[in-house]
Design a protein around this motif. Structure first.
Motif, PDB file in Angstrom:
ATOM      1  N   GLY A   1      41.578  43.988  45.121  1.00  0.00           N
ATOM      2  CA  GLY A   1      42.054  42.663  45.506  1.00  0.00           C
ATOM      3  C   GLY A   1      40.996  41.851  46.221  1.00  0.00           C
ATOM      4  O   GLY A   1      40.890  40.634  46.040  1.00  0.00           O
ATOM      5  N   LEU A   2      40.228  42.507  47.061  1.00  0.00           N
ATOM      6  CA  LEU A   2      39.131  41.831  47.746  1.00  0.00           C
ATOM      7  C   LEU A   2      38.100  41.347  46.730  1.00  0.00           C
ATOM      8  O   LEU A   2      37.538  40.248  46.874  1.00  0.00           O
ATOM      9  CB  LEU A   2      38.486  42.786  48.748  1.00  0.00           C
ATOM     10  N   MET A   3      37.845  42.139  45.688  1.00  0.00           N
ATOM     11  CA  MET A   3      36.949  41.697  44.621  1.00  0.00           C
ATOM     12  C   MET A   3      37.504  40.463  43.908  1.00  0.00           C
ATOM     13  O   MET A   3      36.757  39.522  43.594  1.00  0.00           O
ATOM     14  CB  MET A   3      36.750  42.821  43.603  1.00  0.00           C
ATOM     15  N   LEU A   4      38.821  40.451  43.677  1.00  0.00           N
ATOM     16  CA  LEU A   4      39.447  39.288  43.048  1.00  0.00           C
ATOM     17  C   LEU A   4      39.237  38.037  43.892  1.00  0.00           C
ATOM     18  O   LEU A   4      38.850  36.985  43.388  1.00  0.00           O
ATOM     19  CB  LEU A   4      40.945  39.550  42.864  1.00  0.00           C
ATOM     20  N   ALA A   5      39.511  38.167  45.175  1.00  0.00           N
ATOM     21  CA  ALA A   5      39.390  37.015  46.057  1.00  0.00           C
ATOM     22  C   ALA A   5      37.944  36.533  46.160  1.00  0.00           C
ATOM     23  O   ALA A   5      37.675  35.329  46.155  1.00  0.00           O
ATOM     24  CB  ALA A   5      39.934  37.367  47.444  1.00  0.00           C
ATOM     25  N   GLU A   6      37.001  37.476  46.238  1.00  0.00           N
ATOM     26  CA  GLU A   6      35.599  37.100  46.371  1.00  0.00           C
ATOM     27  C   GLU A   6      35.056  36.444  45.105  1.00  0.00           C
ATOM     28  O   GLU A   6      34.135  35.628  45.170  1.00  0.00           O
ATOM     29  CB  GLU A   6      34.760  38.339  46.700  1.00  0.00           C
ATOM     30  N   SER A   7      35.621  36.774  43.950  1.00  0.00           N
ATOM     31  CA  SER A   7      35.094  36.250  42.692  1.00  0.00           C
ATOM     32  C   SER A   7      35.761  34.950  42.240  1.00  0.00           C
ATOM     33  O   SER A   7      35.321  34.354  41.257  1.00  0.00           O
ATOM     34  CB  SER A   7      35.252  37.298  41.586  1.00  0.00           C
ATOM     35  N   LEU A   8      36.810  34.510  42.928  1.00  0.00           N
ATOM     36  CA  LEU A   8      37.491  33.287  42.506  1.00  0.00           C
ATOM     37  C   LEU A   8      36.587  32.043  42.519  1.00  0.00           C
ATOM     38  O   LEU A   8      36.688  31.210  41.622  1.00  0.00           O
ATOM     39  CB  LEU A   8      38.723  33.045  43.388  1.00  0.00           C
TER      40      LEU A   8
ATOM     41  N   ALA B   1      33.914  39.421  36.627  1.00  0.00           N
ATOM     42  CA  ALA B   1      33.976  39.876  38.016  1.00  0.00           C
ATOM     43  C   ALA B   1      35.386  39.790  38.570  1.00  0.00           C
ATOM     44  O   ALA B   1      35.793  40.613  39.403  1.00  0.00           O
ATOM     45  CB  ALA B   1      33.022  39.045  38.881  1.00  0.00           C
ATOM     46  N   ALA B   2      36.161  38.802  38.115  1.00  0.00           N
ATOM     47  CA  ALA B   2      37.552  38.669  38.540  1.00  0.00           C
ATOM     48  C   ALA B   2      38.506  39.371  37.597  1.00  0.00           C
ATOM     49  O   ALA B   2      39.507  39.953  38.019  1.00  0.00           O
ATOM     50  CB  ALA B   2      37.917  37.187  38.652  1.00  0.00           C
ATOM     51  N   LEU B   3      38.204  39.329  36.303  1.00  0.00           N
ATOM     52  CA  LEU B   3      39.124  39.899  35.328  1.00  0.00           C
ATOM     53  C   LEU B   3      39.108  41.425  35.327  1.00  0.00           C
ATOM     54  O   LEU B   3      40.123  42.052  34.999  1.00  0.00           O
ATOM     55  CB  LEU B   3      38.789  39.375  33.930  1.00  0.00           C
ATOM     56  N   SER B   4      37.987  42.044  35.675  1.00  0.00           N
ATOM     57  CA  SER B   4      37.906  43.507  35.637  1.00  0.00           C
ATOM     58  C   SER B   4      38.916  44.168  36.571  1.00  0.00           C
ATOM     59  O   SER B   4      39.703  45.022  36.137  1.00  0.00           O
ATOM     60  CB  SER B   4      36.483  43.963  35.965  1.00  0.00           C
ATOM     61  N   PRO B   5      38.958  43.822  37.865  1.00  0.00           N
ATOM     62  CA  PRO B   5      39.998  44.436  38.712  1.00  0.00           C
ATOM     63  C   PRO B   5      41.401  44.020  38.303  1.00  0.00           C
ATOM     64  O   PRO B   5      42.344  44.801  38.448  1.00  0.00           O
ATOM     65  CB  PRO B   5      39.654  43.951  40.122  1.00  0.00           C
ATOM     66  N   ALA B   6      41.576  42.789  37.779  1.00  0.00           N
ATOM     67  CA  ALA B   6      42.896  42.358  37.326  1.00  0.00           C
ATOM     68  C   ALA B   6      43.362  43.191  36.137  1.00  0.00           C
ATOM     69  O   ALA B   6      44.524  43.605  36.064  1.00  0.00           O
ATOM     70  CB  ALA B   6      42.865  40.876  36.962  1.00  0.00           C
TER      71      ALA B   6
END
Length: 593
Positions: free
Chosen positions: A532-539, A548-553
């Motif tokens: 989730g932190l990766m999602l937020a940082e990549s927005l 960078a955002a789609l991979s953890p999603a």
């Protein structure tokens, strides 16, 4: 009945008083001086001298102590006065009403999306059941939609439909067009949750005896479908009420992404600035909305069930067998293999190594999923973030499930507390917990756990109430079966399975709630490789480096699909085991039914 109503009312009033008091005592619970926060908000250049801080304390009334301050606020509340903001001196009540009006409007639009998504997920099952095919399904499509992060969905909609296509305005709140993107971001996951739960309940209802009677009478398919929906909806109405409240109070991330001036965003800003009067007013409005929605849902549910609930004359649906085929087994197997490959490959890489020359690099052999804004390998961070992300979310989910089952057997006592806890967004709960315990993974986990059990408890309480009112349970009671035996052998097995499926459905959402707190600095701290932190940082650079955002999603989606599919396979296996039991031996579905 009157005693039960009084218990529910007392529970709601007690929960309202407890949460409001906690918010009011925040300056003393946090251990931080609110005068310093107010002084910096009013004048960042002014030195925080002792004289300046004492002046702010006298102005705010902090020198009178917590009890006097809370009493003064309650007395003003009884007069319709919520006080004035500590930051700008404006009256709180008009600001709260303005933000609540915006959030209610957004909630109405999102509710339309919820109904459309729920109907789309349930329509195929309803049509098959009307034709005589009552086979259950895995619910993988609903689980995938429910696992979509609201803030990621909001960002994707913003980039595609606003920036690229220019169909809708990206920010602000001025006209109906501004409603579309926030409503979609909120309504799609909420509709997927309700649609999956309803889709899970419909096949069992089609196998009830009264459906065969209606068919023999020559009832049309439309009449049959309406009857099935009327029977399947009551256990899920508490979930619908919680979703409605969540569309208002839980929309903090969406309101921030689209700059919507709603009540959730106001509460977040007030909490971060330690503007206690504004925070008290915002949380009070959210709590009242949650309690009102819970009361309305309770009345509608009892109205739909009619005298059958009062007279303990309900018939429970039989266990529905879901027969998996090769595709149903191949999908979770393929998802699990893909996750294992990604995690195993990424664990061989360093998640903290920074390559400044490869910032936002495209996928290549050196970086198969590209790099993030600092030049760190996305594959390595996704793999190393899997144990912490999934492990903490599973632990929180398991604790919420156990707590929900325990509370579900005391529905009238715990109903108000569940409704009040659900009205508090995880972000606000995280801020309150972090104010006392400090930021960190434990505080974030505790905050999410405190607001994750209400939907499960509401589901469990509804099922417990209906199971206790079933005719076969009434027959066991008349034959002299002890209350403990009835609860353990008949009520608990009928409740544990559906609530567990609901808990699994919410597992990705719990992971995302933990992630959102990490983004705000209240949970996992950078440079931790948490999904989730990766999602937020990549927005901020999702358009330049979408992987960078789609991979953890995508990993969260795979977790949802695997969990839901394995849950359905386990349910089918349990059904086969029950069928193989010797005749005359009591089964978990209730002997003597």
């Amino acid at each position: 009945m009157r005693t039960e109503s009084l218990r529910v009312l007392a529970s709601r009033c007690g929960a309202l008083a407890l949460i409001t008091a906690v918010v009011g005592l925040l300056p003393w619970l946090s251990g931080r001086d609110p005068a310093l926060s107010v002084l910096r908000a009013l004048s960042a250049e002014q030195e925080p001298t002792r004289e300046a801080l004492d002046a702010v304390r006298r102005q705010l009334g902090l020198d009178a102590g917590p009890v006097s301050m809370l009493t003064r606020w309650v007395s003003g509340l009884l007069r319709g006065d919520l006080g004035r903001s500590w930051i700008n001196g404006a009256e709180v009540l008009p600001s709260v009403l303005s933000g609540l009006g915006v959030s209610l409007t957004l909630m109405g639009a999102a509710l339309v999306v919820v109904l459309v998504v729920s109907a789309a997920l349930c329509l195929p099952t309803l049509l098959r059941g009307a034709r005589g095919d009552a086979a259950a399904t895995t619910g993988g499509a609903g689980a995938a939609l429910a696992a979509l992060p609201e803030f990621l969905l909001a960002a994707v909609l913003l980039v595609t439909l606003s920036v690229w296509l220019g169909w809708f305005p990206p920010y602000g709140w001025d006209g109906p067009l501004h409603l579309v993107l926030p409503a979609l971001a909120l309504g799609i996951p909420g509709g997927a949750v309700l649609g999956t739960l309803l889709n899970d309940a419909i096949p069992a209802v089609f196998q009830e005896p009264w459906v065969a009677v209606w068919r023999s009478w020559g009832c049309t398919r439309s009449v049959l479908v309406r009857g099935v929906l009327r029977r399947a909806l009551p256990p899920l109405l508490p979930q619908a009420g919680l979703v409605v409240v969540g569309l208002t109070g839980g929309a903090v991330a969406v309101e921030v992404v689209f700059a919507v001036p709603g009540i959730g965003r106001s509460a977040l800003g007030a909490a971060r600035a330690q503007d206690v009067p504004m925070l008290q007013g915002s949380v009070l409005a959210l709590l009242l909305l949650g309690l009102l929605a819970g009361a309305v849902v309770g009345v509608v549910r009892r109205r739909m069930l009619g005298p059958a609930l009062r007279d303990a004359a309900l018939s429970l649906p039989p266990h529905t067998r879901w027969v998996p085929n090769r595709l149903h087994v191949a999908i979770p197997l393929g998802a699990a293999v893909l996750m294992a490959v990604v995690i195993g490959w990424g664990l061989l890489r360093d998640p903290l190594r920074i390559d400044a020359a490869a910032r936002l690099a495209s996928p290549a052999w050196a970086h198969p999923l590209g790099t993030d804004g600092l030049g760190r390998d996305v594959l390595a961070r996704v793999a190393h973030g899997a144990p912490a992300t999934i492990g903490v979310a599973v632990a929180v989910c398991a604790c919420s499930y156990v707590l929900a089952l325990a509370i579900g057997f005391l529905p009238n006592v715990a109903r108000g507390l569940a409704e009040a806890a659900n009205a508090v967004p995880p972000v606000i709960a995280g801020i309150l917990v972090a104010a006392v315990l400090g930021p960190g993974t434990f505080g974030a986990s505790l905050a999410v756990a405190l607001v994750s059990w209400p939907p499960l408890a509401a589901h469990a309480a509804a099922l417990v109430e209906q199971t206790r009112a079933a005719t076969y349970v009434k027959a066991h009671r008349a034959l002299g079966a002890s209350p403990s035996r009835i609860e353990l052998r008949h009520v608990l097995p009928a409740v544990a399975g559906p609530v567990a499926r609901n808990a699994v459905l919410r597992l990705p959402g719990i992971a995302l709630a933990l992630a959102s707190l990490g983004f705000l600095g209240l949970g996992a701290q950078p440079p931790a490789p948490e999904w989730g932190l990766m999602l937020a940082e990549s927005l901020p650079y999702i358009e330049r480096a979408p992987l960078a955002a789609l991979s953890p999603a995508v990993m969260l989606l795979l977790v949802a699909v695997v969990a839901m599919s394995l849950s359905a396979l386990a349910s089918a296996r349990a059904h086969d085991l029950r069928r193989r039991q010797p005749v005359g031996r009591p089964t978990s579905s209730g002997a003597g039914r």
